[in-house]
Design an enzyme around this catalytic site. Structure first.
Site, PDB file in Angstrom:
ATOM      1  N   LYS A 147      94.977  25.261  29.879  1.00  0.00           N
ATOM      2  CA  LYS A 147      94.590  26.607  29.428  1.00  0.00           C
ATOM      3  C   LYS A 147      94.946  26.838  27.952  1.00  0.00           C
ATOM      4  O   LYS A 147      94.175  27.440  27.207  1.00  0.00           O
ATOM      5  CB  LYS A 147      95.267  27.666  30.296  1.00  0.00           C
TER       6      LYS A 147
ATOM      7  N   PHE B 297      80.368  29.785  50.374  1.00  0.00           N
ATOM      8  CA  PHE B 297      80.688  28.343  50.416  1.00  0.00           C
ATOM      9  C   PHE B 297      79.402  27.499  50.425  1.00  0.00           C
ATOM     10  O   PHE B 297      78.579  27.669  49.537  1.00  0.00           O
ATOM     11  CB  PHE B 297      81.627  28.047  51.592  1.00  0.00           C
ATOM     12  N   GLY B 298      79.212  26.601  51.412  1.00  0.00           N
ATOM     13  CA  GLY B 298      78.056  25.695  51.407  1.00  0.00           C
ATOM     14  C   GLY B 298      76.719  26.434  51.344  1.00  0.00           C
ATOM     15  O   GLY B 298      75.730  25.902  50.805  1.00  0.00           O
TER      16      GLY B 298
ATOM     17  N   HIS C 140      85.542  28.946  30.433  1.00  0.00           N
ATOM     18  CA  HIS C 140      86.194  28.832  31.746  1.00  0.00           C
ATOM     19  C   HIS C 140      85.105  28.629  32.805  1.00  0.00           C
ATOM     20  O   HIS C 140      84.797  29.531  33.569  1.00  0.00           O
ATOM     21  CB  HIS C 140      86.981  30.124  32.001  1.00  0.00           C
TER      22      HIS C 140
ATOM     23  N   SER D 104      89.693  33.456  37.559  1.00  0.00           N
ATOM     24  CA  SER D 104      90.621  32.652  38.359  1.00  0.00           C
ATOM     25  C   SER D 104      90.582  33.092  39.820  1.00  0.00           C
ATOM     26  O   SER D 104      90.538  34.283  40.118  1.00  0.00           O
ATOM     27  CB  SER D 104      92.048  32.802  37.836  1.00  0.00           C
TER      28      SER D 104
ATOM     29  N   ALA E  72      99.630  28.186  45.515  1.00  0.00           N
ATOM     30  CA  ALA E  72      99.958  26.753  45.641  1.00  0.00           C
ATOM     31  C   ALA E  72      98.779  25.934  45.106  1.00  0.00           C
ATOM     32  O   ALA E  72      97.626  26.346  45.231  1.00  0.00           O
ATOM     33  CB  ALA E  72     100.216  26.411  47.106  1.00  0.00           C
ATOM     34  N   ARG E  73      99.081  24.789  44.501  1.00  0.00           N
ATOM     35  CA  ARG E  73      98.022  24.011  43.830  1.00  0.00           C
ATOM     36  C   ARG E  73      98.071  22.542  44.215  1.00  0.00           C
ATOM     37  O   ARG E  73      99.133  22.002  44.508  1.00  0.00           O
ATOM     38  CB  ARG E  73      98.190  24.116  42.305  1.00  0.00           C
TER      39      ARG E  73
ATOM     40  N   ASP F 189      86.651  23.629  36.096  1.00  0.00           N
ATOM     41  CA  ASP F 189      87.449  24.721  35.515  1.00  0.00           C
ATOM     42  C   ASP F 189      87.151  24.998  34.041  1.00  0.00           C
ATOM     43  O   ASP F 189      87.105  26.147  33.639  1.00  0.00           O
ATOM     44  CB  ASP F 189      88.946  24.413  35.679  1.00  0.00           C
TER      45      ASP F 189
ATOM     46  N   ASN G 219      76.063  28.853  49.524  1.00  0.00           N
ATOM     47  CA  ASN G 219      75.736  29.228  48.139  1.00  0.00           C
ATOM     48  C   ASN G 219      74.685  28.285  47.552  1.00  0.00           C
ATOM     49  O   ASN G 219      74.057  28.594  46.536  1.00  0.00           O
ATOM     50  CB  ASN G 219      77.008  29.256  47.279  1.00  0.00           C
TER      51      ASN G 219
ATOM     52  N   CYS H 269      88.237  32.844  41.985  1.00  0.00           N
ATOM     53  CA  CYS H 269      86.971  33.453  42.418  1.00  0.00           C
ATOM     54  C   CYS H 269      85.909  32.411  42.769  1.00  0.00           C
ATOM     55  O   CYS H 269      84.731  32.731  42.852  1.00  0.00           O
ATOM     56  CB  CYS H 269      86.452  34.408  41.350  1.00  0.00           C
ATOM     57  N   GLY H 270      86.290  31.152  42.950  1.00  0.00           N
ATOM     58  CA  GLY H 270      85.369  30.208  43.553  1.00  0.00           C
ATOM     59  C   GLY H 270      84.789  29.105  42.682  1.00  0.00           C
ATOM     60  O   GLY H 270      83.830  28.458  43.093  1.00  0.00           O
TER      61      GLY H 270
ATOM     62  N   TYR I 282     105.627  25.801  35.484  1.00  0.00           N
ATOM     63  CA  TYR I 282     104.389  25.941  36.259  1.00  0.00           C
ATOM     64  C   TYR I 282     103.172  25.448  35.456  1.00  0.00           C
ATOM     65  O   TYR I 282     103.054  25.715  34.259  1.00  0.00           O
ATOM     66  CB  TYR I 282     104.192  27.407  36.688  1.00  0.00           C
ATOM     67  N   GLY I 283     102.241  24.806  36.131  1.00  0.00           N
ATOM     68  CA  GLY I 283     101.089  24.155  35.513  1.00  0.00           C
ATOM     69  C   GLY I 283     100.407  24.897  34.387  1.00  0.00           C
ATOM     70  O   GLY I 283     100.339  24.411  33.261  1.00  0.00           O
TER      71      GLY I 283
ATOM     72  N   ARG J 279     100.748  31.644  36.137  1.00  0.00           N
ATOM     73  CA  ARG J 279     100.654  31.931  34.714  1.00  0.00           C
ATOM     74  C   ARG J 279     101.271  33.302  34.441  1.00  0.00           C
ATOM     75  O   ARG J 279     101.158  34.216  35.245  1.00  0.00           O
ATOM     76  CB  ARG J 279      99.187  31.949  34.265  1.00  0.00           C
TER      77      ARG J 279
HETATM   78  P1  GTP Z   1      91.061  28.829  39.227  1.00  0.00           P
HETATM   79  O1  GTP Z   1      91.216  27.365  39.527  1.00  0.00           O
HETATM   80  O2  GTP Z   1      92.343  29.609  39.361  1.00  0.00           O
HETATM   81  O3  GTP Z   1      90.390  29.121  37.913  1.00  0.00           O
HETATM   82  O4  GTP Z   1      90.139  29.471  40.433  1.00  0.00           O
HETATM   83  P2  GTP Z   1      88.723  29.017  41.015  1.00  0.00           P
HETATM   84  O5  GTP Z   1      87.667  29.872  40.390  1.00  0.00           O
HETATM   85  O6  GTP Z   1      88.537  27.552  40.955  1.00  0.00           O
HETATM   86  O7  GTP Z   1      88.807  29.487  42.559  1.00  0.00           O
HETATM   87  P3  GTP Z   1      88.643  28.656  43.918  1.00  0.00           P
HETATM   88  O8  GTP Z   1      87.343  27.917  44.016  1.00  0.00           O
HETATM   89  O9  GTP Z   1      89.869  27.852  44.115  1.00  0.00           O
HETATM   90  O10 GTP Z   1      88.548  29.817  45.033  1.00  0.00           O
HETATM   91  C1  GTP Z   1      89.576  30.743  45.239  1.00  0.00           C
HETATM   92  C2  GTP Z   1      89.396  31.517  46.518  1.00  0.00           C
HETATM   93  O11 GTP Z   1      88.053  32.017  46.669  1.00  0.00           O
HETATM   94  C3  GTP Z   1      89.690  30.691  47.752  1.00  0.00           C
HETATM   95  O12 GTP Z   1      90.540  31.450  48.589  1.00  0.00           O
HETATM   96  C4  GTP Z   1      88.355  30.498  48.396  1.00  0.00           C
HETATM   97  O13 GTP Z   1      88.465  30.405  49.788  1.00  0.00           O
HETATM   98  C5  GTP Z   1      87.569  31.741  47.967  1.00  0.00           C
HETATM   99  N1  GTP Z   1      86.104  31.476  47.895  1.00  0.00           N
HETATM  100  C6  GTP Z   1      85.499  30.527  47.142  1.00  0.00           C
HETATM  101  N2  GTP Z   1      84.152  30.526  47.330  1.00  0.00           N
HETATM  102  C7  GTP Z   1      83.900  31.520  48.228  1.00  0.00           C
HETATM  103  C8  GTP Z   1      82.697  32.033  48.822  1.00  0.00           C
HETATM  104  O14 GTP Z   1      81.594  31.577  48.583  1.00  0.00           O
HETATM  105  N3  GTP Z   1      82.840  33.086  49.697  1.00  0.00           N
HETATM  106  C9  GTP Z   1      84.065  33.615  49.999  1.00  0.00           C
HETATM  107  N4  GTP Z   1      84.105  34.643  50.843  1.00  0.00           N
HETATM  108  N5  GTP Z   1      85.206  33.156  49.457  1.00  0.00           N
HETATM  109  C10 GTP Z   1      85.142  32.130  48.575  1.00  0.00           C
HETATM  110 MN    MN Z   2      89.856  26.010  40.294  1.00  0.00          MN
HETATM  111 MN    MN Z   3      90.962  28.432  35.919  1.00  0.00          MN
END
Ligand code: GTP
Ligand code: MN
Ligand code: MN
Length: 607
Positions: free
Chosen positions: A230, A516-517, A250, A272, A389-390, A297, A519, A274-275, A221-222, A81
């Site tokens: 968006k 990750f899991g 969001h 974006s 990359a998406r 999203d 959480n 951030c997980g 780009y998407g 973007r």
């Molecule tokens: P957009 O789709 O761009 O809005 O982003 P998003 O918020 O969906 O982010 P996404 O879940 O794709 O995560 C982006 C990055 O954060 C990746 O590199 C993940 O590996 C990392 N990530 C996600 N959850 C965690 C977590 O609980 N801990 C850590 N350390 N990294 C995380």
């Molecule tokens: Mn996402």
């Molecule tokens: Mn997003």
């Protein structure tokens, strides 16, 4: 009347006059060779993807690995973007606010008319009727995207409901639609050979909030080109939501079922990368809790007649960050992707005709073709896939998709999470003292630029409700809208708000929390707070878990890590309050009073 205008009128599968007028006008402006009305069918998708393979834009993947799936590789200057080229052209500059780029609408229109004039020469103009959210919603939200990119048509088919059925509904309801014009900005001279990824050096992503229209020029780009996402479902929808009394956010949506078979719905806003997609597809490491997905999203929410906040996901697909999505960290996403029917952009190719990206598998393949088409070996020091990359995958391929995803009126929310990437200061989870304090947490949400962004390490960016790049109007007015909508509702019915941070570090620099899991343990604590079962420390910044109140069963975490994850540090918070003060001053007079009161409250509790 020009030849293209005549073609529009003779072949148009609609009698909707506003649509006919607009498509005719845009065809006369952009001068495509052909005008094609997208029907959204499977056959059409096959034909378009065949043509894209022929043109070199798409590469068909090995069907045994990724059935009916394709890889696209963008121009290296068209990978994300473009926030600096994104504009909100409201009539008044003050309505765009300090967080948006603005230009006087007439001046911008003149500029765009110049750019779009003849911009589709030598190409086909595709007309895509689409709906964001459910076709059977009380007030379905329609759009029509005009584009000269077949890659956009194919991707839009994954991300939204498109085609004839939508067009029939627009006609039946004589409904309003958002006109969204997109061109890659690369007209072809007669006989000129096309490139695999046409785009322009000059890019403009422009929104006219009063007339609810979108113009996107120069990028394929998407986030810049799939205009339902968006541009419509956040920027234009946030303005519609302000005027109509709802919220466009969001956020992801999750369904949780406790061991007692009680169900809860949670929405979460993280900036974006951030997980969100990761939490939306959470694979819980705790026993007896069931997690299902509704969205990853974008969330549209409104208070119903009973004062209950209800949420829907207006999208039909995932457009997820590929790097970091792997069998270890996100098996649910991997399973959905592996079913095929996906378009991958800027991933690496394996020698057996599949895609790969950093973090997908435990072992890195020895040899790949990188996203720029070069031979790549694992001893090279640059990544094989682009960091942005998406994967673009239909949402119904998620095994854990909740059946409520299909309900037009959405699900009742019990909790809202706000979160960002913070190495310090912000504990793993903090429950807001009340709703107003929760809006304060959302309004001050912040995230650090990662080590990948040279020079800006550790620099904070405030990102209110993770909407900084997506608010279609003034940021202070946006926060006022949150306050106003909820003030009309019984406080007991409001969702509970939590601030989370998966990214805090220990003194030695590692992640304090495994993420990750795991959480799921934080989600469980939040639900148990709502149920009145979990303990917390009442701190100056809100309710933070006691070490004993978190379910750590089976988790390998040291006492130091846990302390680092949960700590509320007085010095860090004194600095934080200063930084929030500075942030709030940037709003000028447009910040809601309540939030200034919250900041004063925080400062006095810290003192
Ligand atoms: P957009 O789709 O761009 O809005 O982003 P998003 O918020 O969906 O982010 P996404 O879940 O794709 O995560 C982006 C990055 O954060 C990746 O590199 C993940 O590996 C990392 N990530 C996600 N959850 C965690 C977590 O609980 N801990 C850590 N350390 N990294 C995380
Ligand atoms: Mn996402
Ligand atoms: Mn997003």
């Amino acid at each position: 009347m020009g030849q293209t205008a005549q073609q529009v009128l003779s072949e148009a599968p609609t009698t909707n006059q506003r649509l006919l007028d607009w498509v005719t006008e845009m065809a006369e402006l952009t001068q495509p060779d052909h005008v094609y009305w997208v029907d959204g069918s499977e056959q059409e998708y096959s034909r378009l993807t065949d043509e894209l393979v022929e043109a070199g834009t798409l590469k068909r993947l090995n069907p045994e690995l990724f059935p009916n799936s394709f890889a696209a590789f963008s121009d290296p200057k068209d990978v994300a973007r473009v926030e600096e080229q994104t504009f909100i052209c409201s009539a008044k500059e003050s309505d765009a606010g300090f967080t948006n780029n603005w230009m006087e609408p007439a001046e911008m229109k003149a500029k765009l008319n110049g750019l779009f004039a003849g911009s589709m020469r030598g190409r086909t103009m595709y007309v895509i009727p689409f709906v964001m959210g459910h076709l059977e919603a009380k007030d379905p939200k329609f759009g029509v995207e005009i584009t000269d990119s077949a890659y956009v048509v194919a991707s839009m088919r994954v991300m939204a409901q498109i085609g004839t059925e939508v067009l029939r509904k627009i006609e039946e309801l004589d409904a309003f639609f958002v006109p969204a014009l997109h061109s890659v900005g690369a007209p072809l001279q007669p006989g000129e050979q096309d490139v695999a990824w046409p785009c322009s050096e000059e890019k403009w992503i422009v929104h006219f909030p009063e007339e609810r229209s979108i113009y996107s020029y120069g990028s394929g780009y998407g986030g810049n080109a799939l205009l339902g996402k968006k541009c419509y479902a956040l920027r234009i929808a946030s303005v519609m939501a302000r005027d109509e009394g709802w919220l466009a956010e969001h956020m992801l949506i999750l369904k949780l079922t406790s061991p007692e078979q009680k169900t809860y719905y949670l929405a979460a806003a993280f900036p974006s990368a951030c997980g969100k997609t990761n939490l939306a597809l959470l694979d819980p490491t705790i026993k007896d809790w069931k997690v299902e997905t509704l969205g990853d999203d974008i969330t549209w929410m409104r208070f119903d007649d009973e004062g209950q906040l209800r949420a829907v996901n207006p999208e039909a697909g995932l457009f997820g960050v590929a790097p970091g999505t792997g069998w270890d960290t996100n098996p649910n996403a991997m399973r959905a992707i592996s079913k095929g029917n996906s378009i991958f952009t800027n991933c690496a190719l394996t020698d057996d005709g599949g895609v790969w990206w950093e973090g997908m598998t435990h072992d890195t393949p020895e040899h790949l073709t990188d996203w720029q088409g070069n031979s790549w070996t694992s001893d090279m020091d640059h990544p094989a896939a682009h960091p942005n990359a998406r994967f673009c995958t239909p949402i119904d391929q998620i095994d854990m998709l909740a059946p409520e995803y299909y309900e037009p009126e959405g699900v009742p929310l019990s909790a809202i999470f706000f979160g960002g990437r913070r190495k310090t200061t912000i504990p793993l989870v903090t429950q807001a003292r009340d709703w107003s304090h929760g809006i304060f947490m959302g309004s001050t949400l912040s995230s650090e630029t990662t080590a990948a962004a040279a020079g800006a390490l550790g620099r904070l960016r405030r990102d209110p409700m993770a909407m900084l790049p997506f608010m279609g109007y003034d940021a202070g007015d946006y926060l006022k809208h949150w306050v106003k909508l909820s003030s009309a509702v019984d406080a007991e019915k409001l969702p509970k708000i939590f601030l989370v941070n998966w990214f805090r570090r220990t003194p030695d620099g590692g992640f304090a929390w495994p993420g990750f899991g795991d959480n799921s343990r934080v989600v469980k604590w939040a639900i148990e707070r709502i149920e009145g079962k979990a303990d917390a420390v009442d701190t100056a910044i809100g309710f933070v878990p006691t070490a004993e109140s978190l379910d750590l069963d089976g988790l390998d975490i040291s006492a130091e890590q846990l302390e680092a994850a949960l700590k509320v540090d007085a010095l860090e918070w004194a600095e934080e309050a200063e930084s929030i003060d500075e942030w709030y001053r940037r709003f000028g007079g447009s910040l809601p009073e309540e939030l200034l009161g919250e900041l004063e409250g925080l400062k006095s509790r810290l003192a």
